[in-house]
Write a protein that holds these residues in place. Structure first.
Motif, PDB file in Angstrom:
ATOM      1  N   TYR A  34       0.838  -1.198   0.000  1.00 60.84           N
ATOM      2  CA  TYR A  34       0.000   0.000   0.000  1.00 60.84           C
ATOM      3  C   TYR A  34       0.871   1.247   0.000  1.00 60.84           C
ATOM      4  N   GLY A  35       0.295   2.339  -0.433  1.00 59.58           N
ATOM      5  CA  GLY A  35       0.837   3.661  -0.144  1.00 59.58           C
ATOM      6  C   GLY A  35       1.631   4.295  -1.259  1.00 59.58           C
ATOM      7  N   ASN A  36       2.167   5.465  -0.923  1.00 63.38           N
ATOM      8  CA  ASN A  36       2.916   6.297  -1.833  1.00 63.38           C
ATOM      9  C   ASN A  36       4.290   5.698  -2.068  1.00 63.38           C
ATOM     10  N   LYS A  37       4.801   5.816  -3.287  1.00 59.19           N
ATOM     11  CA  LYS A  37       6.068   5.133  -3.570  1.00 59.19           C
ATOM     12  C   LYS A  37       7.269   5.777  -2.897  1.00 59.19           C
ATOM     13  N   ASN A  38       7.088   6.974  -2.290  1.00 57.47           N
ATOM     14  CA  ASN A  38       8.213   7.599  -1.615  1.00 57.47           C
ATOM     15  C   ASN A  38       8.171   7.479  -0.103  1.00 57.47           C
ATOM     16  N   SER A  39       7.174   6.820   0.450  1.00 52.73           N
ATOM     17  CA  SER A  39       7.095   6.814   1.907  1.00 52.73           C
ATOM     18  C   SER A  39       7.921   5.660   2.461  1.00 52.73           C
ATOM     19  N   PRO A  40       8.714   5.934   3.528  1.00 52.85           N
ATOM     20  CA  PRO A  40       9.603   4.896   4.069  1.00 52.85           C
ATOM     21  C   PRO A  40       8.876   3.799   4.841  1.00 52.85           C
ATOM     22  N   VAL A  41       7.578   3.960   5.044  1.00 47.71           N
ATOM     23  CA  VAL A  41       6.780   2.939   5.706  1.00 47.71           C
ATOM     24  C   VAL A  41       6.193   2.063   4.602  1.00 47.71           C
ATOM     25  N   VAL A  42       6.510   0.757   4.626  1.00 51.50           N
ATOM     26  CA  VAL A  42       6.094  -0.132   3.536  1.00 51.50           C
ATOM     27  C   VAL A  42       5.165  -1.199   4.095  1.00 51.50           C
ATOM     28  N   PRO A  43       3.826  -1.028   4.007  1.00 49.74           N
ATOM     29  CA  PRO A  43       2.942  -2.084   4.492  1.00 49.74           C
ATOM     30  C   PRO A  43       2.648  -3.098   3.387  1.00 49.74           C
ATOM     31  N   MET A  44       2.905  -4.379   3.669  1.00 54.61           N
ATOM     32  CA  MET A  44       2.646  -5.431   2.690  1.00 54.61           C
ATOM     33  C   MET A  44       1.512  -6.272   3.252  1.00 54.61           C
ATOM     34  N   LEU A  45       0.510  -6.554   2.423  1.00 55.90           N
ATOM     35  CA  LEU A  45      -0.698  -7.193   2.944  1.00 55.90           C
ATOM     36  C   LEU A  45      -0.579  -8.706   2.995  1.00 55.90           C
ATOM     37  N   LEU A  46      -1.035  -9.285   4.096  1.00 62.91           N
ATOM     38  CA  LEU A  46      -0.973 -10.732   4.240  1.00 62.91           C
ATOM     39  C   LEU A  46      -2.337 -11.387   4.423  1.00 62.91           C
ATOM     40  N   TYR A  47      -3.314 -10.666   4.861  1.00 65.76           N
ATOM     41  CA  TYR A  47      -4.715 -11.071   5.036  1.00 65.76           C
ATOM     42  C   TYR A  47      -4.987 -12.171   6.056  1.00 65.76           C
ATOM     43  N   LEU A  48      -4.513 -13.427   5.828  1.00 63.96           N
ATOM     44  CA  LEU A  48      -4.946 -14.514   6.722  1.00 63.96           C
ATOM     45  C   LEU A  48      -4.181 -14.479   8.032  1.00 63.96           C
ATOM     46  N   PRO A  49      -4.850 -14.724   9.185  1.00 64.73           N
ATOM     47  CA  PRO A  49      -4.131 -14.639  10.463  1.00 64.73           C
ATOM     48  C   PRO A  49      -3.038 -15.698  10.590  1.00 64.73           C
ATOM     49  N   ALA A  50      -3.296 -16.912  10.045  1.00 64.57           N
ATOM     50  CA  ALA A  50      -2.285 -17.965  10.152  1.00 64.57           C
ATOM     51  C   ALA A  50      -1.076 -17.654   9.287  1.00 64.57           C
ATOM     52  N   ARG A  51      -1.296 -17.053   8.116  1.00 64.56           N
ATOM     53  CA  ARG A  51      -0.161 -16.706   7.257  1.00 64.56           C
ATOM     54  C   ARG A  51       0.658 -15.593   7.892  1.00 64.56           C
ATOM     55  N   VAL A  52      -0.008 -14.678   8.595  1.00 65.46           N
ATOM     56  CA  VAL A  52       0.698 -13.601   9.283  1.00 65.46           C
ATOM     57  C   VAL A  52       1.666 -14.170  10.317  1.00 65.46           C
ATOM     58  N   THR A  53       1.187 -15.123  11.147  1.00 64.76           N
ATOM     59  CA  THR A  53       2.059 -15.679  12.180  1.00 64.76           C
ATOM     60  C   THR A  53       3.170 -16.510  11.557  1.00 64.76           C
ATOM     61  N   ARG A  54       2.842 -17.281  10.532  1.00 62.92           N
ATOM     62  CA  ARG A  54       3.865 -18.116   9.897  1.00 62.92           C
ATOM     63  C   ARG A  54       4.935 -17.248   9.254  1.00 62.92           C
TER      64      ARG A  54
END
Lengths: 522, 67
Positions: free
Chosen positions: A432-452
């Motif tokens: 997500y977000g602007n290509k110049n922002s140093p914060v890079v959120p990458m989406l994972l969606y599933l709770p189990a995939r997040v923990t893994r």
């Protein structure tokens, strides 16, 4: 409705894999797409799987709660001691259900203690749990990992260097505690020096610094707004801003994230209709935005906001917690990033925690505003003044930022950010977000995939911060990478290789706009 | 020969991991996984058995009614 003769808006229609037309609005300013942001939609199968996952967790949560209630299993969590008497319940029932049955199961991926300075590489304390994360036991060993979670944008979190030696000298000269408040006898000359230096750095008339960034927002919005005012705040504003808005007693409305048309509609309705019941005009209207939103990576639309505020005579409060130092050609924040005039933003707020490697917050603006805050703010009159090494760290880092070394740090951060973001998007991950922002959120969606994902990355020596519900929406759990100027290209390459590997194993490439590629094919 | 057997087992392990992740069983304790898998297996096997036993009879009677 807004004059767009200065800016040209071009809407590109692109088509993705599923023949679904999506719109990327490029608002061009001086032929440079500073506001190009993308928020890809959630794919249907990811949403369905996430709901299924949460439903199964919920079912097992009910089962375990039933077992705990009927004493088959021992109660391990926080128990309301007076539940049987007629007291008001101490815990809200859904929140504690979520904490007991979903959060605690995977608690080891959150709140990990660290044992070294949070630089680009750091040491984590290794801890194991024998009873599924209800209690922990430290083994005594430390894990060395690449740090992608600390807000160390300019790399000032270091043990050696000019800032560290200056801070140590400050402890030797002035001690640690000032033992008083700013208004009594706690203002030292280095506080005055900090405020003058910061005002010169930002290009404003005057500035005031506080000991805590959260408290700067929460305790100073009540000074600026009170009953009879209207505050329009973005829907994704930080908790500290929301707390400050509620404490002030002013009426508030939220508008859709970064949506200037929605904001303008609400402004027009507010000016025409006034107070809800008496229809008296509002005493003042304040628009509260953030420079860089830390969960989305998006940047506020400052040029349009300034036009809007001038047209409707409102005030603008900008919280530059994540953007000061990190954005702009000389690190002076979003105002510098868009090449605008600092006089146009009425109240500039920021924190020293992120880019300056210290702690605290500041408010900058016209001298009359800062004098009013100095007299009326609780954070100034009741809080202990900032400690000497903290102030010295900020002063040293401001001096460094004015030298060529500081310019190197800023350009290194911009380089790292663009490289990392471009590679991630080319691999087919949703970012997500602007290509110049140093914060890079990458989406994972599933709770189990997040923990893994979190555990696999730590196994490969990379510590990341993953966030789920309730910090984000239920469907949109993500991993948030914070790029630093201190990261070398090699560290970023190691990280990208690990993300590529783990992303393939867990099928995390959700994007329909970009082709799914392995790292070696880019 | 041995490497392809190993790769096959790795593939089965990957499939099992996908099953655990997509149903959020990855976050549950082992006895909960066994319970859920048993229930799921029981439901699916009941459906398959009923289909195998009753489908030919039903299809034959449908053909007889409509021809």
């Amino acid at each position: 409705m807004i004059d767009t003769n200065v800016l040209t808006v071009s809407e590109n229609m692109k088509i993705d894999k599923n023949n679904y037309k999506y719109n990327t609005t490029n608002i061009l300013n001086h032929e440079d797409d500073l506001q190009c942001e993308e928020f890809e939609e959630t794919p249907l199968y990811a949403a369905v799987l996430t709901y299924i996952g949460y439903a199964i967790l919920c079912l097992f949560g009910w089962l375990r709660d039933f077992m705990r209630q009927s004493n088959i299993e021992k109660k391990r969590g926080a128990i309301d001691p007076n539940a049987s008497l007629d007291f008001v319940p101490l815990y809200q029932s859904y929140e504690s259900f979520y904490t007991r049955n979903m959060y605690t199961r995977v608690r080891d991926i959150f709140n990990r203690p660290i044992t070294s300075v949070p630089g680009p590489q750091f040491e984590l304390a290794e801890r194991v749990s024998d009873d599924y994360n209800w209690t922990y036991r430290f083994t005594g060993k430390t894990i060395s990992a690449i740090n992608l979670g600390s807000y160390n944008y300019l790399g000032f979190a270091e043990r050696t260097g000019s800032c560290a030696t200056d801070a140590i000298d400050a402890i030797k000269s002035y001690g640690i505690a000032t033992c008083s408040t700013n208004s009594e006898i706690g203002t030292q000359f280095y506080h005055v020096e900090l405020e003058q230096l910061l005002a010169k750095f930002l290009g404003v008339e005057s500035c005031i610094a506080f000991g805590m960034g959260f408290a700067t927002n929460a305790l100073n919005l009540p000074v600026l707004a009170s009953k009879g005012d209207l505050i329009l705040s973005d829907e994704l504003n930080h908790c500290s801003l929301i707390l400050g808005i509620r404490l002030s007693g002013a009426c508030y409305q939220t508008y859709a994230h970064n949506d200037i048309n929605d904001l303008e509609k609400k402004l027009r309705v507010a000016i025409v209709q006034g107070h809800p019941r008496t229809n008296r005009p509002w005493k003042k209207i304040i628009i509260v935005v953030e420079g860089v939103y830390s969960m989305e990576g998006s940047i506020c639309r400052l040029p349009q906001l300034i036009e809007l505020k001038k047209k409707y005579k409102a005030y603008l409060y900008m919280d530059e917690a994540h953007s000061i130092g990190a954005m702009g050609k000389s690190g002076r924040g979003i105002v510098d990033y868009f090449n605008l005039n600092t006089d146009d933003v009425d109240i500039l707020m920021g924190t020293f925690t992120k880019s300056f490697g210290s702690a605290g917050g500041y408010i900058a603006g016209k001298k009359s505003l800062i004098d009013h805050i100095r007299v009326n703010s609780h954070a100034n009159t009741y809080a202990s003044s900032m400690s000497a090494p903290i102030v010295q760290q900020i002063i040293s880092s401001l001096h460094v930022l004015n030298c060529p070394e500081g310019k190197n740090r800023i350009s290194q951060l911009a380089d790292n950010t663009r490289y990392f973001r471009q590679k991630l998007m080319n691999m087919g991950f949703i970012v997500y977000g602007n290509k110049n922002s140093p914060v890079v959120p990458m989406l994972l969606y599933l709770p189990a995939r997040v923990t893994r994902f979190n555990r696999e990355m730590l196994r490969r020596g990379i510590a990341v911060v993953t966030v789920g519900f309730p910090a984000t929406k239920l469907l949109e759990s993500r991993v948030r990478f914070c790029i630093s100027a201190a990261h070398t290209r090699q560290m970023l390459d190691t990280t990208l290789a690990a993300i590529d590997e783990v992303g393939t194993e867990l099928s995390l490439r959700y994007s329909t706009r970009y082709q799914h590629r392995r790292l070696k094919d880019i | 020969m041995l490497s392809s057997v190993r790769r096959f087992f790795k593939f089965i392990h990957w499939l099992y991991l996908q099953y655990l992740l997509n149903t959020a069983l990855y976050m549950l304790e082992p006895w909960e996984r066994v319970l859920f898998t048993t229930l799921l297996f029981a439901i699916i096997s009941t459906a398959v058995y009923s289909a195998l036993v009753f489908l030919p009879v039903h299809v034959r009677s449908m053909i007889q009614t409509y021809s």
